[in-house]
Design an enzyme around this catalytic site. Structure first.
Site, PDB file in Angstrom:
ATOM      1  N   GLY A  44       6.403  11.409  15.011  1.00  0.00           N
ATOM      2  CA  GLY A  44       6.929  10.459  16.180  1.00  0.00           C
ATOM      3  C   GLY A  44       7.927   9.325  15.755  1.00  0.00           C
ATOM      4  N   GLU A  45       7.400   9.403  14.144  1.00  0.00           N
ATOM      5  CA  GLU A  45       8.142   7.679  13.938  1.00  0.00           C
ATOM      6  C   GLU A  45       9.852   8.027  13.956  1.00  0.00           C
ATOM      7  OE1 GLU A  45       6.241   6.375  10.261  1.00  0.00           O
ATOM      8  OE2 GLU A  45       4.798   6.036  11.630  1.00  0.00           O
ATOM      9  N   ARG A 102      14.798  -6.869  34.746  1.00  0.00           N
ATOM     10  CA  ARG A 102      14.164  -7.113  36.078  1.00  0.00           C
ATOM     11  C   ARG A 102      12.854  -7.927  35.764  1.00  0.00           C
ATOM     12  NH1 ARG A 102      14.424  -1.541  39.537  1.00  0.00           N
ATOM     13  NH2 ARG A 102      14.407  -1.315  37.022  1.00  0.00           N
ATOM     14  N   ASP A 175      20.760  -6.627  49.850  1.00  0.00           N
ATOM     15  CA  ASP A 175      19.438  -7.994  50.283  1.00  0.00           C
ATOM     16  C   ASP A 175      20.386  -9.076  49.172  1.00  0.00           C
ATOM     17  OD1 ASP A 175      20.263  -7.892  46.617  1.00  0.00           O
ATOM     18  OD2 ASP A 175      18.285  -6.631  46.044  1.00  0.00           O
ATOM     19  N   LYS A 198      15.876  -7.638  54.289  1.00  0.00           N
ATOM     20  CA  LYS A 198      14.490  -6.704  53.151  1.00  0.00           C
ATOM     21  C   LYS A 198      13.420  -7.676  53.446  1.00  0.00           C
ATOM     22  CE  LYS A 198      16.044  -5.230  48.823  1.00  0.00           C
ATOM     23  NZ  LYS A 198      16.357  -4.174  47.640  1.00  0.00           N
ATOM     24  N   ARG A 200       9.777  -6.156  50.763  1.00  0.00           N
ATOM     25  CA  ARG A 200       9.087  -5.268  49.338  1.00  0.00           C
ATOM     26  C   ARG A 200       7.861  -5.448  49.710  1.00  0.00           C
ATOM     27  NH1 ARG A 200      11.972  -2.682  45.804  1.00  0.00           N
ATOM     28  NH2 ARG A 200      14.227  -3.534  45.679  1.00  0.00           N
ATOM     29  N   THR A 232      16.100   1.502  48.123  1.00  0.00           N
ATOM     30  CA  THR A 232      16.995   1.021  48.872  1.00  0.00           C
ATOM     31  C   THR A 232      18.136   0.254  49.525  1.00  0.00           C
ATOM     32  OG1 THR A 232      15.451  -0.916  47.706  1.00  0.00           O
ATOM     33  CG2 THR A 232      17.811  -1.771  48.230  1.00  0.00           C
TER      34      THR A 232
END
Length: 317
Positions: A44-45, A102, A175, A198, A200, A232
């Site tokens: 997987g490398e 985020r 938002d 709103k 969350r 959203t």
């Protein structure tokens, strides 16, 4: 094929995240995409094989960091390292979608600031510059100690909407945090804005509380930087229709579309979902309501201006 400017040479390469976008960017530049192959060993490398010389060249690596973000990030870091060790003059990373944006601050005790960690990794790998599109949080530019150009998809979306000649338009911010973005689009469309208030309760779960503004009889255009699960946007669309909106459109730069976002959006009251091709979207997620706009000309012009040492600021107009 390379672009020359005196002793400078421009070469463009890509990882596996969005080769289609890289090809379109090269087409706009009149270049051939650089020869590079990202493969996997049996364990997987990741292995990077650069098939041409980059010595003395200004290299641009196009690689959004969408899902699987860990794989795409490692490809980017390995390609940066390969280019620097092959004596590239400068390496610019073109990241149309910046993952972990985020996670730009601590909201709970012992939270990591992963957006900063990514900046550290990219810089430590040897990147000399970053070009990206619509960062979720503008302050991420300050996480880097190298130049960062945060391009805007807004003009592309606004131009498309203006061509549709929509009537009685109102731009909707999903938002409070998106008001600046919404006002910018509203200025381009010459209309008013409204805000979805709103709550969350937990990540990826949004509950619409109220609509601030008059939307009855209006064509509502929701604008956001990304659509992830679609919750959203769909909740906002339902609330807008309940408040008397004539029809609802949704726009974003980054179609993250975590499952089952595509199905949710297609089944929603939304008339059309307008996105860019910053993220490669599999065929099964290309729903009938979807309109995809290309950011290739924007990135191509940014690359050309950086290479020719011209101001990039014109692209923000």
């Amino acid at each position: 094929m390379i672009m020359d400017q005196g002793s400078k040479k421009l070469k463009v390469f890509t990882g596996n995240a969005n080769p289609e976008l890289a090809q379109e960017i090269c087409k706009c530049l009149g270049l051939e995409l650089g020869q590079a192959e990202m493969t996997r060993f049996k364990d997987g490398e990741i292995r990077a094989k650069i098939g041409e010389t980059v010595r003395g060249s200004e290299v641009f690596i196009i690689q959004p960091l969408n899902n699987p973000s860990a794989e795409h990030l490692m490809e980017l870091l390995i390609m940066i390292d390969a280019m620097k060790r092959a004596s590239a003059r400068e390496v610019c990373t073109v990241i149309p979608y910046y993952a972990y944006a985020r996670q730009d601050r601590k909201t709970q005790p012992r939270d990591p600031i992963t957006a900063k960690l990514l900046a550290n990794l990219i810089t430590a790998a040897g990147a000399d510059r970053v070009v990206t599109l619509d960062l979720h949080a503008g302050q991420i530019q300050g996480f880097f100690d190298i130049p960062v150009d945060n391009l805007k998809g807004m003009p592309i979306i606004a131009e498309y909407l203006l061509e549709k000649n929509l009537e009685d338009v109102i731009v909707i911010s999903p938002d409070v945090g998106g008001v600046v973005r919404s006002r910018e689009l509203a200025d381009r469309l010459n209309c008013q804005i409204a805000i979805v208030d709103k709550r969350r309760p937990q990540p990826n779960v949004a509950e619409v509380m109220n609509i601030i503004g008059e939307v009855e009889g209006k064509t509502a255009v929701i604008i956001d930087d990304m659509i992830d699960t679609g919750g959203t946007i769909v909740n906002a669309a339902k609330a807008l229709m309940e408040k008397g909106a004539k029809e609802v459109y949704a726009c974003c730069s980054h179609a993250v579309f975590s499952d089952p976002a595509a199905e949710i959006l297609q089944a929603s009251p939304l008339k059309e979902v307008i996105i860019t091709d910053s993220i490669h979207l599999p065929v099964e997620k290309q729903i009938p309501k979807l309109t995809q706009l290309s950011v290739a000309p924007l990135f191509a012009e940014a690359i050309r201006r950086i290479f020719e040492e011209k101001p990039v600021s014109k692209l923000f107009d």
